[in-house]
Design a protein around this motif. Structure first.
Motif, PDB file in Angstrom:
ATOM      1  N   ALA A  90       0.728  -1.224   0.059  1.00  0.00           N
ATOM      2  CA  ALA A  90       0.069   0.089  -0.102  1.00  0.00           C
ATOM      3  C   ALA A  90       0.940   1.401   0.054  1.00  0.00           C
ATOM      4  N   ASP A  91       0.212   2.332  -0.555  1.00  0.00           N
ATOM      5  CA  ASP A  91       1.015   3.712  -0.428  1.00  0.00           C
ATOM      6  C   ASP A  91       0.670   4.346   0.833  1.00  0.00           C
ATOM      7  N   ALA A  92       1.399   3.857   1.791  1.00  0.00           N
ATOM      8  CA  ALA A  92       0.737   4.241   3.117  1.00  0.00           C
ATOM      9  C   ALA A  92       2.128   5.266   3.509  1.00  0.00           C
ATOM     10  N   ALA A  93       1.843   6.210   4.443  1.00  0.00           N
ATOM     11  CA  ALA A  93       2.587   7.277   4.889  1.00  0.00           C
ATOM     12  C   ALA A  93       3.666   6.694   5.925  1.00  0.00           C
ATOM     13  N   SER A  94       3.095   5.913   6.694  1.00  0.00           N
ATOM     14  CA  SER A  94       4.050   5.477   7.677  1.00  0.00           C
ATOM     15  C   SER A  94       3.502   3.938   8.187  1.00  0.00           C
ATOM     16  N   LEU A  95       4.090   3.387   8.822  1.00  0.00           N
ATOM     17  CA  LEU A  95       3.785   1.910   9.517  1.00  0.00           C
ATOM     18  C   LEU A  95       2.806   2.274  10.531  1.00  0.00           C
ATOM     19  N   PRO A  96       2.669   3.343  11.285  1.00  0.00           N
ATOM     20  CA  PRO A  96       1.601   3.348  12.407  1.00  0.00           C
ATOM     21  C   PRO A  96       0.421   3.636  11.726  1.00  0.00           C
ATOM     22  N   ASP A  97       0.276   4.339  10.394  1.00  0.00           N
ATOM     23  CA  ASP A  97      -0.751   4.698   9.719  1.00  0.00           C
ATOM     24  C   ASP A  97      -1.366   3.390   9.071  1.00  0.00           C
ATOM     25  N   VAL A  98      -0.239   2.604   8.668  1.00  0.00           N
ATOM     26  CA  VAL A  98      -0.986   1.386   7.763  1.00  0.00           C
ATOM     27  C   VAL A  98      -1.739   0.322   9.093  1.00  0.00           C
ATOM     28  N   ILE A  99      -1.080   0.272  10.058  1.00  0.00           N
ATOM     29  CA  ILE A  99      -1.842  -0.402  11.486  1.00  0.00           C
ATOM     30  C   ILE A  99      -3.022   0.344  11.748  1.00  0.00           C
ATOM     31  N   ARG A 100      -3.240   1.736  11.819  1.00  0.00           N
ATOM     32  CA  ARG A 100      -4.372   2.251  12.156  1.00  0.00           C
ATOM     33  C   ARG A 100      -5.431   2.203  11.110  1.00  0.00           C
ATOM     34  N   GLN A 101      -5.314   1.780   9.840  1.00  0.00           N
ATOM     35  CA  GLN A 101      -6.043   1.588   8.831  1.00  0.00           C
ATOM     36  C   GLN A 101      -7.065   0.510   9.307  1.00  0.00           C
ATOM     37  N   PHE A 102      -6.849  -0.509   9.905  1.00  0.00           N
ATOM     38  CA  PHE A 102      -7.582  -1.653  10.560  1.00  0.00           C
ATOM     39  C   PHE A 102      -8.674  -1.330  11.695  1.00  0.00           C
ATOM     40  N   SER A 103      -9.985  -1.387  11.554  1.00  0.00           N
ATOM     41  CA  SER A 103     -10.733  -1.496  12.707  1.00  0.00           C
ATOM     42  C   SER A 103     -10.366  -2.328  13.821  1.00  0.00           C
ATOM     43  N   GLY A 104     -10.446  -2.110  14.826  1.00  0.00           N
ATOM     44  CA  GLY A 104     -10.132  -3.179  16.096  1.00  0.00           C
ATOM     45  C   GLY A 104      -8.835  -2.600  16.502  1.00  0.00           C
ATOM     46  N   VAL A 105      -7.886  -2.252  15.857  1.00  0.00           N
ATOM     47  CA  VAL A 105      -6.584  -1.800  16.546  1.00  0.00           C
ATOM     48  C   VAL A 105      -6.791  -0.363  17.374  1.00  0.00           C
ATOM     49  N   ASP A 106      -6.472  -0.347  18.324  1.00  0.00           N
ATOM     50  CA  ASP A 106      -6.581   0.861  19.506  1.00  0.00           C
ATOM     51  C   ASP A 106      -5.869   2.057  18.730  1.00  0.00           C
ATOM     52  N   ARG A 107      -6.799   3.105  18.570  1.00  0.00           N
ATOM     53  CA  ARG A 107      -6.088   4.091  17.767  1.00  0.00           C
ATOM     54  C   ARG A 107      -5.799   5.145  18.813  1.00  0.00           C
ATOM     55  N   GLY A 108      -5.790   4.931  20.060  1.00  0.00           N
ATOM     56  CA  GLY A 108      -5.235   5.550  21.021  1.00  0.00           C
ATOM     57  C   GLY A 108      -3.704   5.279  21.535  1.00  0.00           C
ATOM     58  N   ALA A 109      -3.339   4.157  20.852  1.00  0.00           N
ATOM     59  CA  ALA A 109      -1.948   3.929  21.378  1.00  0.00           C
ATOM     60  C   ALA A 109      -1.059   4.681  20.528  1.00  0.00           C
ATOM     61  N   ALA A 110       0.095   5.059  21.029  1.00  0.00           N
ATOM     62  CA  ALA A 110       1.316   5.633  20.479  1.00  0.00           C
ATOM     63  C   ALA A 110       1.843   5.053  19.384  1.00  0.00           C
ATOM     64  N   ASP A 111       2.395   5.985  18.333  1.00  0.00           N
ATOM     65  CA  ASP A 111       3.197   5.506  17.284  1.00  0.00           C
ATOM     66  C   ASP A 111       3.958   4.283  17.639  1.00  0.00           C
ATOM     67  N   SER A 112       4.961   4.731  18.727  1.00  0.00           N
ATOM     68  CA  SER A 112       6.089   3.809  18.996  1.00  0.00           C
ATOM     69  C   SER A 112       5.614   2.353  19.499  1.00  0.00           C
ATOM     70  N   GLN A 113       4.257   2.327  20.270  1.00  0.00           N
ATOM     71  CA  GLN A 113       3.683   1.197  20.786  1.00  0.00           C
ATOM     72  C   GLN A 113       3.183   0.286  19.898  1.00  0.00           C
ATOM     73  N   LEU A 114       2.600   1.013  18.630  1.00  0.00           N
ATOM     74  CA  LEU A 114       1.830   0.294  17.650  1.00  0.00           C
ATOM     75  C   LEU A 114       3.135  -0.406  16.548  1.00  0.00           C
ATOM     76  N   VAL A 115       4.272   0.382  16.350  1.00  0.00           N
ATOM     77  CA  VAL A 115       5.364   0.016  15.844  1.00  0.00           C
ATOM     78  C   VAL A 115       6.136  -1.250  16.538  1.00  0.00           C
ATOM     79  N   ALA A 116       6.114  -1.045  17.741  1.00  0.00           N
ATOM     80  CA  ALA A 116       7.028  -2.103  18.695  1.00  0.00           C
ATOM     81  C   ALA A 116       6.253  -3.346  18.516  1.00  0.00           C
ATOM     82  N   THR A 117       4.884  -3.283  18.581  1.00  0.00           N
ATOM     83  CA  THR A 117       4.059  -4.454  18.634  1.00  0.00           C
ATOM     84  C   THR A 117       4.083  -5.191  17.296  1.00  0.00           C
ATOM     85  N   TYR A 118       4.381  -4.567  16.143  1.00  0.00           N
ATOM     86  CA  TYR A 118       4.439  -4.854  14.890  1.00  0.00           C
ATOM     87  C   TYR A 118       5.716  -5.758  15.079  1.00  0.00           C
TER      88      TYR A 118
END
Length: 306
Positions: A90-118
């Protein structure tokens, strides 16, 4: 908030059914350590578990995990396939943005937390691939003589491990695939962890001087780098396998040439050599590849049957 527990059967590592990645890391590690051939791959597993622990630490808040940690980790593991697909293409701007595209992923989590979880999810999959391959080698032993194997497992771990090693060596293609997949997943995990660390530094920066926004500048730099990588991966994946000169096809052609040359040499030295002995010599003396691979290329070159 999503449930932090995963459905039964979603993840099994070395015979252990994982229900919560956040709280069962010690149990997973213990199950892996009980594998008969664990000592031979200790460094591999240590690398993976260390990264998993580092990634999990991003969810620590005053020595305890954030309330949303377990559910975010579980949700991202369940959505790992579509997330990976979007990360690569996908033409995504960043890894956190890619993750946030999906419903069910907590949008209140920090970028660093989402990328670390990946990164954590990639490392867990690496452990899964390597551990389940070794576990399968042990399971196959029970087809020989279940009562004997059960007895050896309980009374003679050294002999049991030796038999597991013999079983492991029967199919080197499976081993090669497991080890290559482990290394690819760990490579992705390490890169994601490094990004998570950068995002963490960004989040800790609060410097605004005039119109210069340090946080925004670093975010943009990371986004550009990620977009370039995504484009490169998409282009390469779309073209690689269709090109005759692709790495995979080149490797196969080179292996076929080696098998053919060795076969000709062996047959010239012993014109009456049987097909079984020819395969055995190419595997055990020339160390070319596994038995199934050698046999496949011998048939392709019409050296078999004989």
């Amino acid at each position: 908030m999503e449930d932090e527990n995963m459905p039964i059967g979603v993840l099994e590592i070395a015979g252990y059914d994982v229900s919560c990645l956040l709280w069962e890391q010690d149990e997973i590690e213990q199950a892996v350590k009980e594998l008969a051939l664990f000592p031979q791959f200790r460094e591999h597993f240590t690398e993976a578990f260390d990264l998993i622990n580092y990634a999990t630490s991003f969810w620590l808040e005053e020595l305890s995990y954030s309330e949303r940690a377990g559910s975010v980790i579980a949700t991202m593991f369940r959505l790992r396939d579509p997330i990976d697909e979007h990360v690569g293409y996908a033409d995504a701007a960043s890894l956190p943005d890619v993750i946030r595209q999906f419903s069910g992923v907590d949008r209140g989590a920090a970028d660093s937390q989402l990328v670390a979880t990946y990164a954590l999810v990639q490392a867990v999959q690496a452990v899964e691939v390597l551990a389940n391959w070794l576990f399968a080698s042990e399971v196959d032993l029970y087809d020989l003589d279940e009562d004997l194997i059960v007895h050896l497992h309980a009374t003679d771990p050294k002999k049991y491990a030796e038999l597991a090693q013999v079983e492991r060596l029967k199919n080197r293609d499976v081993e090669i695939e497991a080890r290559e997949t482990f290394r690819i997943l760990m490579g992705d995990a390490h890169r994601a962890y490094m990004l998570a660390d950068l995002y963490k530094q960004i989040e800790n920066i609060d410097v605004l001087k005039g119109t210069y926004n340090v946080s925004g500048f670093l975010h943009k730099a990371l986004s550009n780098a990620f977009s370039a990588k995504a484009y490169q991966r998409a282009s390469s994946a779309g073209k690689a396998n269709s090109k005759p000169e692709s790495e995979k096809q080149q490797t196969a052609a080179e292996l076929f040439a080696r098998v053919s040359q060795s076969a000709k040499r062996r047959i010239a030295a012993n014109p009456t050599i049987s097909g079984a002995d020819l395969v055995k010599e190419l595997v055990e003396k020339d160390y070319i590849a596994s038995i199934p691979t050698v046999r496949k290329y011998l048939k392709k070159g019409r050296f078999l049957p004989r």
